[in-house]
Design a protein around this motif. Structure first.
Motif, PDB file in Angstrom:
ATOM      1  N   ILE A 265      37.272  14.126  -3.754  1.00 59.94           N
ATOM      2  CA  ILE A 265      36.277  13.968  -2.682  1.00 59.94           C
ATOM      3  C   ILE A 265      35.027  13.344  -3.284  1.00 59.94           C
ATOM      4  CG2 ILE A 265      35.460  16.354  -2.988  1.00 59.94           C
ATOM      5  CD1 ILE A 265      34.829  16.427   0.026  1.00 59.94           C
ATOM      6  N   GLY A 266      34.453  12.375  -2.569  1.00 59.83           N
ATOM      7  CA  GLY A 266      33.201  11.779  -3.033  1.00 59.83           C
ATOM      8  C   GLY A 266      32.029  12.689  -2.675  1.00 59.83           C
TER       9      GLY A 266
ATOM     10  N   ARG B 290      28.958   5.272 -13.336  1.00 56.37           N
ATOM     11  CA  ARG B 290      29.136   5.937 -14.636  1.00 56.37           C
ATOM     12  C   ARG B 290      30.384   5.444 -15.362  1.00 56.37           C
ATOM     13  NH1 ARG B 290      31.279   9.462 -10.860  1.00 56.37           N
ATOM     14  NH2 ARG B 290      32.887  10.949 -11.515  1.00 56.37           N
TER      15      ARG B 290
ATOM     16  N   LYS C 282      29.671  18.369  -6.061  1.00 52.67           N
ATOM     17  CA  LYS C 282      30.593  18.255  -4.924  1.00 52.67           C
ATOM     18  C   LYS C 282      30.393  19.397  -3.918  1.00 52.67           C
ATOM     19  CE  LYS C 282      32.585  14.611  -6.518  1.00 52.67           C
ATOM     20  NZ  LYS C 282      33.856  14.560  -7.175  1.00 52.67           N
TER      21      LYS C 282
HETATM   22  C1  GLP Z   1      36.341   7.459  -6.061  1.00 52.51           C
HETATM   23  C2  GLP Z   1      37.776   7.458  -5.565  1.00 52.51           C
HETATM   24  C3  GLP Z   1      38.120   8.732  -4.837  1.00 52.51           C
HETATM   25  C4  GLP Z   1      37.647   9.925  -5.633  1.00 52.51           C
HETATM   26  C5  GLP Z   1      36.152   9.881  -5.764  1.00 52.51           C
HETATM   27  C6  GLP Z   1      35.583  11.053  -6.529  1.00 52.51           C
HETATM   28  O1  GLP Z   1      35.444   6.968  -5.160  1.00 52.51           O
HETATM   29  N1  GLP Z   1      38.057   6.350  -4.729  1.00 52.51           N
HETATM   30  O2  GLP Z   1      39.516   8.777  -4.615  1.00 52.51           O
HETATM   31  O3  GLP Z   1      38.051  11.112  -5.006  1.00 52.51           O
HETATM   32  O4  GLP Z   1      35.834   8.703  -6.476  1.00 52.51           O
HETATM   33  O5  GLP Z   1      35.711  10.827  -7.873  1.00 52.51           O
HETATM   34  P1  GLP Z   1      35.429  11.840  -9.030  1.00 52.51           P
HETATM   35  O6  GLP Z   1      36.619  12.700  -9.091  1.00 52.51           O
HETATM   36  O7  GLP Z   1      35.283  10.985 -10.244  1.00 52.51           O
HETATM   37  O8  GLP Z   1      34.193  12.556  -8.677  1.00 52.51           O
END
Ligand code: GLP
Length: 254
Positions: A133-134, A167, A202
């Motif tokens: 999840i973003g 990042r 998150k």
């Molecule tokens: C990106 C991907 C997503 C992912 C999100 C969160 O945008 N497209 O599929 O869930 O980043 O990434 P992270 O797990 O690095 O926080």
């Protein structure tokens, strides 16, 4: 929706891997939807470990990744093709012909997106979709405001997603502005969904997604409408839940 609280990131990764393992043991030709980003890295490491120990066989598993940056070739170290290859594919016995990712540089975007959807349908649909999840609640690269019924398509990344993903690049200017992503409609058609979230950054998105109103402003909130979702959270990611949501110790799925 089943919400499972993990002690920490390692525990979350193990619980996620055990759910995926059970699904593969139940259906050796599982159609598995895969995610990228930092969150599922531990899950992939656990799956590789289980494979090396002889406890997991990917020879009949079919995979479809959620998304890819638009414009990046597969050998670009920032591409999701490269991420999947280095973090997972090359370590397990998946057959190359069973592995699918949206192309980063298709000649014809519309045709490539339609072909991706057709390939998912030809495989029988996704049995289990892994999601992260973003911070803004996005899933795949479906940003706030995304259409509910969208299938695989070219998306404009939200400014906050570009910043969050900087990042992984040497500077923010290097982050592609667009991506090809399964749509919310594609994701919602998966028979089962496993959402993983880790870390304090998150927590707000998780609370909005699990306990807030169902709205396209928080794409992950649409998962409340899916009949079979397991969410595995570490303590930090669960930090803003109001406590009313039922939580479980083990990730059983429908
Ligand atoms: C990106 C991907 C997503 C992912 C999100 C969160 O945008 N497209 O599929 O869930 O980043 O990434 P992270 O797990 O690095 O926080």
């Amino acid at each position: 929706m089943k919400i499972v609280l993990a002690r920490d990131y390692q525990h979350l990764s193990r619980l996620g891997a055990s759910l995926v393992t059970r699904a593969i043991k139940q259906k050796p030709n599982l159609v598995l939807g895969l995610a990228t980003g930092e969150t599922p890295l531990g899950l992939y490491q656990e799956l590789v470990k289980l494979y090396r120990q002889g406890n997991l066989d990917f020879s009949r598993v079919v995979t479809f990744n959620l998304d890819e940056y638009y414009g990046l070739p597969p050998d670009d170290p920032h591409s999701y093709h490269y991420y999947m290859e280095t973090n997972f594919f090359k370590h397990v016995n998946l057959r190359r012909e069973n592995v699918h990712l949206p192309p980063g540089r298709p000649e014809n975007v519309v045709a490539a997106c339609a072909a991706y959807e057709a390939a998912i349908a030809a495989a029988g649909g996704i049995d289990l979709q892994i999601l992260g999840i973003g911070q803004n609640g996005h899933i795949g690269f479906n940003e706030p405001g995304a259409a509910l019924n969208a299938t695989t398509h070219l998306v404009d990344l939200a400014p906050e997603t570009i910043l969050a993903n900087a990042r992984f690049f040497s500077c923010v200017e290097e982050v592609p502005r667009r991506a090809i992503s399964m749509g919310i409609g594609t994701i919602m058609k998966a028979r089962r969904i496993l959402l993983l979230a880790s870390g304090e950054d998150k927590a707000l998105a998780v609370a909005q997604a699990l306990e807030g109103p169902v709205t396209t402003r928080v794409p992950a909130s649409l998962l409340q409408l899916h009949p079979c979702v397991t969410v595995i959270l570490d303590r930090a990611a669960a930090g803003q839940l109001n406590g009313k949501t039922n939580r479980e110790e083990e990730p059983v799925c429908c």
